[in-house]
Scaffold this motif. Structure first.
Motif, PDB file in Angstrom:
ATOM      1  N   LEU A   1       0.643  -1.311   0.060  1.00  0.00           N
ATOM      2  CA  LEU A   1       0.079  -0.145  -0.062  1.00  0.00           C
ATOM      3  C   LEU A   1       0.767   1.268  -0.087  1.00  0.00           C
ATOM      4  O   LEU A   1       0.584   2.159  -0.431  1.00  0.00           O
ATOM      5  CB  LEU A   1      -0.867   0.041   1.387  1.00  0.00           C
ATOM      6  N   ARG A   2       1.997   1.148   0.518  1.00  0.00           N
ATOM      7  CA  ARG A   2       2.927   2.409   0.709  1.00  0.00           C
ATOM      8  C   ARG A   2       3.025   2.869  -0.782  1.00  0.00           C
ATOM      9  O   ARG A   2       3.595   4.063  -0.912  1.00  0.00           O
ATOM     10  CB  ARG A   2       4.268   2.034   1.313  1.00  0.00           C
ATOM     11  N   GLU A   3       3.226   2.252  -1.717  1.00  0.00           N
ATOM     12  CA  GLU A   3       3.170   2.689  -2.999  1.00  0.00           C
ATOM     13  C   GLU A   3       2.216   3.883  -3.622  1.00  0.00           C
ATOM     14  O   GLU A   3       2.478   4.306  -4.618  1.00  0.00           O
ATOM     15  CB  GLU A   3       3.171   1.371  -4.226  1.00  0.00           C
ATOM     16  N   TYR A   4       1.298   3.322  -2.875  1.00  0.00           N
ATOM     17  CA  TYR A   4       0.200   4.456  -3.181  1.00  0.00           C
ATOM     18  C   TYR A   4       0.191   5.754  -2.479  1.00  0.00           C
ATOM     19  O   TYR A   4      -0.687   6.516  -2.887  1.00  0.00           O
ATOM     20  CB  TYR A   4      -1.416   3.640  -3.043  1.00  0.00           C
TER      21      TYR A   4
ATOM     22  N   VAL B   1      -2.113  12.267   8.441  1.00  0.00           N
ATOM     23  CA  VAL B   1      -2.797  12.569   7.336  1.00  0.00           C
ATOM     24  C   VAL B   1      -1.578  12.686   6.111  1.00  0.00           C
ATOM     25  O   VAL B   1      -1.846  12.129   4.902  1.00  0.00           O
ATOM     26  CB  VAL B   1      -3.441  13.906   7.441  1.00  0.00           C
ATOM     27  N   ALA B   2      -0.543  13.438   6.543  1.00  0.00           N
ATOM     28  CA  ALA B   2       0.571  13.706   5.318  1.00  0.00           C
ATOM     29  C   ALA B   2       1.181  12.208   5.157  1.00  0.00           C
ATOM     30  O   ALA B   2       1.387  11.955   3.858  1.00  0.00           O
ATOM     31  CB  ALA B   2       1.708  14.375   6.211  1.00  0.00           C
ATOM     32  N   ARG B   3       1.412  11.288   6.146  1.00  0.00           N
ATOM     33  CA  ARG B   3       2.150  10.081   5.912  1.00  0.00           C
ATOM     34  C   ARG B   3       1.384   9.085   4.988  1.00  0.00           C
ATOM     35  O   ARG B   3       1.854   8.426   4.054  1.00  0.00           O
ATOM     36  CB  ARG B   3       2.332   9.523   7.289  1.00  0.00           C
ATOM     37  N   HIS B   4       0.055   9.162   5.001  1.00  0.00           N
ATOM     38  CA  HIS B   4      -0.926   8.268   4.418  1.00  0.00           C
ATOM     39  C   HIS B   4      -1.297   8.880   2.979  1.00  0.00           C
ATOM     40  O   HIS B   4      -1.993   8.344   2.219  1.00  0.00           O
ATOM     41  CB  HIS B   4      -2.062   7.958   5.081  1.00  0.00           C
ATOM     42  N   GLY B   5      -0.587  10.108   2.901  1.00  0.00           N
ATOM     43  CA  GLY B   5      -0.915  10.607   1.343  1.00  0.00           C
ATOM     44  C   GLY B   5      -2.182  11.198   0.988  1.00  0.00           C
ATOM     45  O   GLY B   5      -2.869  11.248  -0.018  1.00  0.00           O
TER      46      GLY B   5
ATOM     47  N   GLN C   1      -7.084   4.721   6.637  1.00  0.00           N
ATOM     48  CA  GLN C   1      -8.017   4.043   5.354  1.00  0.00           C
ATOM     49  C   GLN C   1      -7.679   4.623   3.964  1.00  0.00           C
ATOM     50  O   GLN C   1      -8.081   3.968   3.095  1.00  0.00           O
ATOM     51  CB  GLN C   1      -9.657   4.099   5.534  1.00  0.00           C
ATOM     52  N   VAL C   2      -6.815   5.557   4.023  1.00  0.00           N
ATOM     53  CA  VAL C   2      -6.600   6.284   2.661  1.00  0.00           C
ATOM     54  C   VAL C   2      -6.277   5.366   1.606  1.00  0.00           C
ATOM     55  O   VAL C   2      -6.519   5.232   0.594  1.00  0.00           O
ATOM     56  CB  VAL C   2      -5.747   7.572   2.641  1.00  0.00           C
ATOM     57  N   LEU C   3      -4.800   4.780   2.191  1.00  0.00           N
ATOM     58  CA  LEU C   3      -4.089   3.789   0.904  1.00  0.00           C
ATOM     59  C   LEU C   3      -5.048   2.710   0.447  1.00  0.00           C
ATOM     60  O   LEU C   3      -5.038   2.398  -0.523  1.00  0.00           O
ATOM     61  CB  LEU C   3      -2.928   3.643   1.548  1.00  0.00           C
ATOM     62  N   ARG C   4      -5.824   2.107   1.414  1.00  0.00           N
ATOM     63  CA  ARG C   4      -6.669   1.005   1.057  1.00  0.00           C
ATOM     64  C   ARG C   4      -7.628   1.461   0.145  1.00  0.00           C
ATOM     65  O   ARG C   4      -8.129   0.656  -1.016  1.00  0.00           O
ATOM     66  CB  ARG C   4      -7.197   0.215   2.165  1.00  0.00           C
TER      67      ARG C   4
END
Ligand code: PEP
Ligand code: MG
Length: 589
Positions: free
Chosen positions: A264-267, A295-299, A540-543
């Motif tokens: 998920l980090r790729e996203y 918030v920033a870390r999860h893009g 939940q952002v990346l998922r």
């Protein structure tokens, strides 16, 4: 890790409200116990029930005597109260009646005791003498002690100081303020007997990234503080004293999850696009400024819902206009161009502020909540609005009004906002003249007049947590009716479709900021309905971004057309599950 010999694994099924696996020692928390359940016993068990009762009474006696001793010489009045509590505890008429009830009616000691106590309390509450009426509270206090000692016979429940690192909190229920009060670095999970997925406690657990399971109904009496517990926030499981085998199984689950998290980090730096290139804005919901880093870390592409009531409930000092402006400015600066939607106070419902309520309301979710409270307390409302306006000079800020139930409320709120702008202009204080204003659509009455409301605002944000509650008449925090609570109800989806279409017809955008925005079973529905923005918990952002990237807009539209012809939530859920299972099987559980 080996188990103490007498501890066997017990699995309790509840509702997973915050994903993740937590393993740690239990900490019992709870000011008051729920009313005991109506549990039957056999004739053979009666003697055992009597024995438990004697032990609980004697433990309660020791605890009260210890408290009394502590107070002796220091506070004679309090010491006298404990003396009275001892008399109440040992009242022979009460104790005999309870014992007889167990024998005759074959019901558990907890249930029999609480029924007898309730009768005394109710009778005392009706007497004209104020002193006697007060004694009802003392009786209840003593009874709570006895009930807790029945449930946790080693008496450790008294110690509410967290005594373990990595603790899993087990409680009858947790209020949002209880949840705030814990040191989150010491906690690895939450499990409660009551609760539901959209209670604010569940939302907070998600935003704090703490696995949580609610609606477990009843923790067994054998459970003691310090026992090991495993919380599976995906499956809604609470496993007490997990066996070696279970712990090994969960090692595999945690490994798989870690692998998915890596992928998920790729996203994190990717745009949010469907497989066919359609753009959706993906933002995060926050309750505390401490979440800005997440918030920033999860893009996340900005903050789609900042629930301002939490710092307000947390700390009276934070309520001044100056302090609010500082906090909002900090958020505005942190999000920069991506923007933050600051929601004005939504006190009420399960977010009660005792200082504001002079008397409890019979139905807080239908009462003095959100914009109703703000409009009635105009000066405080204005100071929040001015604080938000001031922050808008430092970053992209939008403002949103919660709990709008009619056009008049929205129009009045906008008029007050304009008054505030005039005041700032007169003082030469900077703010964004183009600041966008939005309305939350979370009550069916306004979803149905969305075409009309759209003329007054720049955007809508659909609060599905409340929209489901108010459409289906299902209290969002009542675990008894939690299974009826259903965002896939075709009636709810129809109101969302009406709102999105009205927004687009009137040239404004429409987002979703309720918990359903991050429900991966429903992502195809949101894509198909043409929702412009989804605002989800930071975790939940990346998922959600990955799920959207696997979906095709045309196929999702076909899905929503099919849903329009359906009458049952179960059928909707099934076709959604099929699509989600095909598009991202590794993320659907
Ligand atoms: C909602 O109702 O969906 C919402 C986002 O607001 P809250 O959960 O704070 O009531
Ligand atoms: Mg709401």
């Amino acid at each position: 890790m080996s188990l103490p010999a007498n501890k066997t694994e017990i699995r309790l099924q509840g509702i997973g409200v915050s994903p993740g696996i937590a393993i740690g020692p239990t900490e019992m928390f709870g000011k008051a116990l729920e009313e005991p359940e109506h549990v039957a016993v056999t004739e053979d068990q009666v003697a055992g029930e009597h024995e438990r009762f004697e032990k609980a009474i004697s433990l309660t006696r020791e605890q009260i005597q210890a408290l009394q001793k502590e107070m002796e010489g220091e506070n004679e009045e309090t010491s006298a109260i404990f003396e009275a509590h001892l008399l109440l505890l040992e009242d022979a008429a009460v104790l005999d009646e309870v014992r007889r009830k167990v024998e005759k009616e074959l019901k558990s000691i907890e249930w029999s005791y609480s029924i007898v106590i309730r009768r005394y309390v109710d009778a005392l509450r009706k007497v004209p003498d104020a002193y006697l009426r007060e004694r009802a509270t003392d009786i209840q206090d003593v009874a709570q002690r006895v009930l807790k000692n029945l449930r946790w016979p080693d008496g450790n429940w008294q110690n509410y100081e967290l005594s373990h690192e990595n603790a899993v909190i087990l409680a009858p229920d947790l209020t949002p303020s209880d949840t705030i009060a814990f040191d989150r670095n010491q906690i690895s999970g939450f499990a409660t007997e009551a609760g539901s997925p959209t209670s604010h406690t569940a939302i907070m657990a998600r935003s704090l990234n703490i696995p949580a399971v609610v609606a477990l109904h009843h923790f067994p009496n054998s459970l003691a503080p310090g026992d090991q517990v495993l919380i599976d926030g995906y499956q809604g499981l609470c496993i007490l004293n997990p066996s070696e085998k279970t712990l090994e199984e969960y090692e595999v689950v945690v490994e798989k999850e870690d692998k998915l998290l890596d992928e998920l980090r790729e996203y994190a730096d990717a745009e949010t696009l469907t497989a066919d290139g359609h753009k959706i804005v993906l933002s995060a919901n926050i309750e505390f400024t401490s979440e800005l880093e997440d918030v920033a870390r999860h893009g996340a592409e900005g903050i789609g819902l900042y629930r301002t009531e939490f710092f307000y409930l947390d700390d009276e000092n934070e309520r001044t206009e100056k302090r609010q402006a500082e906090i909002y400015t900090k958020v505005a600066k942190a999000v920069g161009d991506q923007g933050v939607i600051i929601r004005t106070l939504d006190i009420g419902g399960d977010k009660l502020c005792p200082e504001l309520l002079d008397h409890p309301e019979p139905n807080p979710f239908l009462g003095w909540r959100g914009i109703r409270l703000s409009l009635d307390r105009k000066e405080e409302f204005k100071s929040q609005l001015r604080a938000i306006l001031k922050a808008s000079a430092h970053g992209k800020v939008r403002i949103m009004f919660p709990f709008i139930s009619n056009a008049e409320e929205l129009i009045r709120a906008i008029e007050i906002l304009e008054e505030c702008k005039d005041e700032l202009r007169a003082k030469g204080i900077d703010f964004d003249e183009d600041l966008e204003v939005g309305a939350m659509i979370e009550i069916p009455s306004v979803a149905l007049i969305a075409d009309h409301l759209a003329k007054y605002v720049d955007f809508f944000s659909i609060g599905t947590n409340d929209l489901v509650q108010y459409t289906m008449a299902v209290d969002r925090v009542n675990d008894r009716v939690a299974s009826l609570y259903s965002p896939t109800h075709p009636g709810v989806i129809s109101l969302i479709r009406t709102t999105v279409e009205a927004a687009h017809r009137n040239g404004i955008w429409c987002g979703i900021c309720g918990e359903a925005a991050s429900d991966l079973l429903m992502t195809p529905v949101w894509v198909g309905l043409g929702v412009d923005e989804l605002s989800v918990g930071a975790a939940q952002v990346l998922r959600t971004r990955r799920a959207i990237s696997k979906l095709d807009t045309g196929a999702c539209r076909e899905l929503t057309e099919k849903i329009a012809g359906m009458g049952r939530a179960r059928d909707v859920k099934e076709i959604c599950r099929k699509m989600a299972d095909t598009a991202y099987p590794d993320m659907v559980r």
